[in-house]
Write a protein that holds these residues in place. Structure first.
Motif, PDB file in Angstrom:
ATOM      1  N   ARG A 235      39.640  18.101  23.922  1.00 19.48           N
ATOM      2  CA  ARG A 235      40.463  18.966  23.695  1.00 19.48           C
ATOM      3  C   ARG A 235      41.879  18.705  24.173  1.00 19.48           C
ATOM      4  N   PRO A 236      42.680  17.730  23.666  1.00 19.34           N
ATOM      5  CA  PRO A 236      43.949  17.301  24.020  1.00 19.34           C
ATOM      6  C   PRO A 236      44.925  18.539  23.735  1.00 19.34           C
ATOM      7  N   GLU A 237      45.681  18.643  24.810  1.00 23.86           N
ATOM      8  CA  GLU A 237      46.840  19.761  24.900  1.00 23.86           C
ATOM      9  C   GLU A 237      47.726  19.477  23.578  1.00 23.86           C
ATOM     10  N   GLY A 238      47.845  20.316  22.440  1.00 26.18           N
ATOM     11  CA  GLY A 238      48.712  20.433  21.325  1.00 26.18           C
ATOM     12  C   GLY A 238      48.160  19.474  20.140  1.00 26.18           C
ATOM     13  N   LYS A 239      46.866  18.998  20.511  1.00 22.43           N
ATOM     14  CA  LYS A 239      46.260  18.139  19.490  1.00 22.43           C
ATOM     15  C   LYS A 239      45.014  18.658  18.851  1.00 22.43           C
ATOM     16  N   PRO A 240      44.515  18.029  17.742  1.00 20.76           N
ATOM     17  CA  PRO A 240      43.267  18.518  17.353  1.00 20.76           C
ATOM     18  C   PRO A 240      42.210  18.176  18.351  1.00 20.76           C
ATOM     19  N   ALA A 241      41.154  18.961  18.393  1.00 17.78           N
ATOM     20  CA  ALA A 241      40.116  18.625  19.094  1.00 17.78           C
ATOM     21  C   ALA A 241      39.142  17.327  18.642  1.00 17.78           C
ATOM     22  N   GLN A 242      38.650  16.639  19.421  1.00 16.25           N
ATOM     23  CA  GLN A 242      38.132  15.481  18.932  1.00 16.25           C
ATOM     24  C   GLN A 242      36.500  15.182  19.446  1.00 16.25           C
ATOM     25  N   VAL A 243      35.766  14.602  18.652  1.00 17.60           N
ATOM     26  CA  VAL A 243      34.315  14.393  19.086  1.00 17.60           C
ATOM     27  C   VAL A 243      34.122  12.892  19.393  1.00 17.60           C
ATOM     28  N   ILE A 244      33.873  12.677  20.782  1.00 17.40           N
ATOM     29  CA  ILE A 244      33.853  11.198  21.126  1.00 17.40           C
ATOM     30  C   ILE A 244      32.501  10.685  21.427  1.00 17.40           C
ATOM     31  N   GLU A 245      32.064   9.579  21.030  1.00 20.63           N
ATOM     32  CA  GLU A 245      30.957   8.696  21.467  1.00 20.63           C
ATOM     33  C   GLU A 245      31.377   7.705  22.616  1.00 20.63           C
ATOM     34  N   LEU A 246      30.714   7.965  23.638  1.00 22.55           N
ATOM     35  CA  LEU A 246      30.918   6.764  24.811  1.00 22.55           C
ATOM     36  C   LEU A 246      29.895   6.273  25.131  1.00 22.55           C
ATOM     37  N   ASP A 247      30.135   4.820  25.096  1.00 19.94           N
ATOM     38  CA  ASP A 247      28.850   3.880  25.578  1.00 19.94           C
ATOM     39  C   ASP A 247      28.738   3.820  27.093  1.00 19.94           C
ATOM     40  N   PHE A 248      28.150   4.663  27.455  1.00 19.93           N
ATOM     41  CA  PHE A 248      27.950   4.715  29.152  1.00 19.93           C
ATOM     42  C   PHE A 248      27.096   3.597  29.763  1.00 19.93           C
ATOM     43  N   GLU A 249      26.458   2.921  29.002  1.00 22.81           N
ATOM     44  CA  GLU A 249      25.602   1.749  29.351  1.00 22.81           C
ATOM     45  C   GLU A 249      26.788   0.715  29.649  1.00 22.81           C
TER      46      GLU A 249
ATOM     47  N   LYS B 228      29.577  -4.432  37.941  1.00 27.22           N
ATOM     48  CA  LYS B 228      30.361  -5.982  38.165  1.00 27.22           C
ATOM     49  C   LYS B 228      31.754  -5.888  38.850  1.00 27.22           C
ATOM     50  N   GLY B 229      32.455  -4.765  38.802  1.00 29.42           N
ATOM     51  CA  GLY B 229      33.657  -4.659  39.257  1.00 29.42           C
ATOM     52  C   GLY B 229      34.650  -5.002  38.293  1.00 29.42           C
ATOM     53  N   LYS B 230      34.335  -5.060  36.754  1.00 32.63           N
ATOM     54  CA  LYS B 230      35.298  -5.583  36.038  1.00 32.63           C
ATOM     55  C   LYS B 230      35.349  -4.321  34.687  1.00 32.63           C
ATOM     56  N   MET B 231      36.040  -3.387  34.946  1.00 34.17           N
ATOM     57  CA  MET B 231      36.154  -2.452  33.764  1.00 34.17           C
ATOM     58  C   MET B 231      37.189  -2.744  32.772  1.00 34.17           C
ATOM     59  N   LYS B 232      37.083  -2.394  31.780  1.00 30.58           N
ATOM     60  CA  LYS B 232      37.953  -2.684  30.449  1.00 30.58           C
ATOM     61  C   LYS B 232      38.825  -1.586  30.108  1.00 30.58           C
ATOM     62  N   PRO B 233      39.859  -1.600  29.607  1.00 34.85           N
ATOM     63  CA  PRO B 233      40.587  -0.527  29.153  1.00 34.85           C
ATOM     64  C   PRO B 233      39.699   0.637  28.434  1.00 34.85           C
ATOM     65  N   HIS B 234      40.231   1.826  28.895  1.00 35.39           N
ATOM     66  CA  HIS B 234      39.170   3.037  28.626  1.00 35.39           C
ATOM     67  C   HIS B 234      38.794   3.053  27.096  1.00 35.39           C
ATOM     68  N   ALA B 235      39.595   2.873  26.147  1.00 36.74           N
ATOM     69  CA  ALA B 235      39.239   3.051  24.741  1.00 36.74           C
ATOM     70  C   ALA B 235      38.191   2.089  24.183  1.00 36.74           C
ATOM     71  N   SER B 236      37.999   0.689  25.116  1.00 41.68           N
ATOM     72  CA  SER B 236      36.822  -0.024  24.617  1.00 41.68           C
ATOM     73  C   SER B 236      35.670   0.540  24.755  1.00 41.68           C
ATOM     74  N   TYR B 237      35.394   1.473  25.276  1.00 40.75           N
ATOM     75  CA  TYR B 237      33.986   2.303  25.714  1.00 40.75           C
ATOM     76  C   TYR B 237      33.844   3.463  24.784  1.00 40.75           C
ATOM     77  N   GLU B 238      34.971   3.870  24.038  1.00 42.97           N
ATOM     78  CA  GLU B 238      34.847   5.123  23.363  1.00 42.97           C
ATOM     79  C   GLU B 238      34.825   4.858  21.813  1.00 42.97           C
ATOM     80  N   ARG B 239      34.234   5.818  20.928  1.00 43.11           N
ATOM     81  CA  ARG B 239      34.555   5.569  19.598  1.00 43.11           C
ATOM     82  C   ARG B 239      34.958   7.205  18.923  1.00 43.11           C
TER      83      ARG B 239
END
Length: 220
Positions: free
Chosen positions: A128-142, A150-161
């Motif tokens: 629920r971002p402040e001042g924005k519509p609520a969002q349903v997020i799918e996150l690839d936690f695997e 591995k210590g090689k995290m990618k940008p946040h958005a690459s794990y979410e849909r």
């Protein structure tokens, strides 16, 4: 002296440019995947004598489970999900049952209604971002777990849909549940244009919304 005075503005401009670039790069990466040392401990049960394993025991933060009817374990039975504010805001974390290592899984403000897949490494939740519509997020936690290890995290958005954003006419007023086939989410909503409440069905793959029940009074 004249030459040195002319060089000062150049040095100052370069200094500020470097700072702004550093900040911009840093803010594109969220701290999901951050690992915390094990807090695991054991003690004998005073009645049965069996060994009791404690997985989280931080002295400054209170941890809690997700909603009791939702899966608490990941589909492969390796991690247990829990909520905590140990990074400053309420987020979802996993603790590895065998080692006790803790991994941060979500980031950002106003997250909740966590639903773990029973079949694969996916997490569904409401943001629920402040001042924005609520969002349903799918996150690839695997992928988060693998990249974190591995210590090689990618940008946040690459794990979410982004599954969907809620229209202005609907206010989320109830919980969210994932059906057994894992292709539909059910969400309690209030119709802002009419004094009615009910349940809305969200098809995950096509992001279609369908009202499945209405009540004349808000659902409690």
């Amino acid at each position: 002296m004249k030459k040195s005075q002319k060089m000062k503005p150049v040095k100052t401009k370069s200094y500020f440019v470097c700072i702004f670039l550093f900040v911009a790069i840093q803010t594109t990466y969220a701290p999901i995947g951050k690992r915390f040392p094990s807090e695991m401990s054991t003690y004998p049960d005073p009645v049965t004598g069996l060994t009791v394993k404690v997985l989280t025991n931080h002295p400054e933060y209170s941890d809690s489970r997700i909603y009791q009817t939702h899966p608490q374990w990941t589909y492969d039975n390796k991690y247990i999900a829990f909520r905590s504010q140990r990074t400053g805001s309420g987020q979802l974390f996993f603790v590895e049952e065998q080692t006790g290592e803790i991994i941060q899984i979500t980031d950002g403000a106003r997250n909740g209604d966590y639903n773990l897949s029973r079949k694969k490494g996916l997490l569904y939740f409401l943001r629920r971002p402040e001042g924005k519509p609520a969002q349903v997020i799918e996150l690839d936690f695997e992928r988060v777990l693998n990249d974190s290890k591995k210590g090689k995290m990618k940008p946040h958005a690459s794990y979410e849909r982004l599954v969907t954003e809620w229209p202005d006419s609907l206010k989320i007023s109830g919980g969210m549940g994932l059906d057994v086939e894992e292709d539909i989410l059910y969400v309690g909503v209030t119709l802002l244009m009419m004094p009615k409440a009910g349940k809305t069905q969200l098809t995950i793959r096509s992001t279609g919304l369908r009202t499945i029940r209405e009540e004349s009074e808000p659902l409690m």
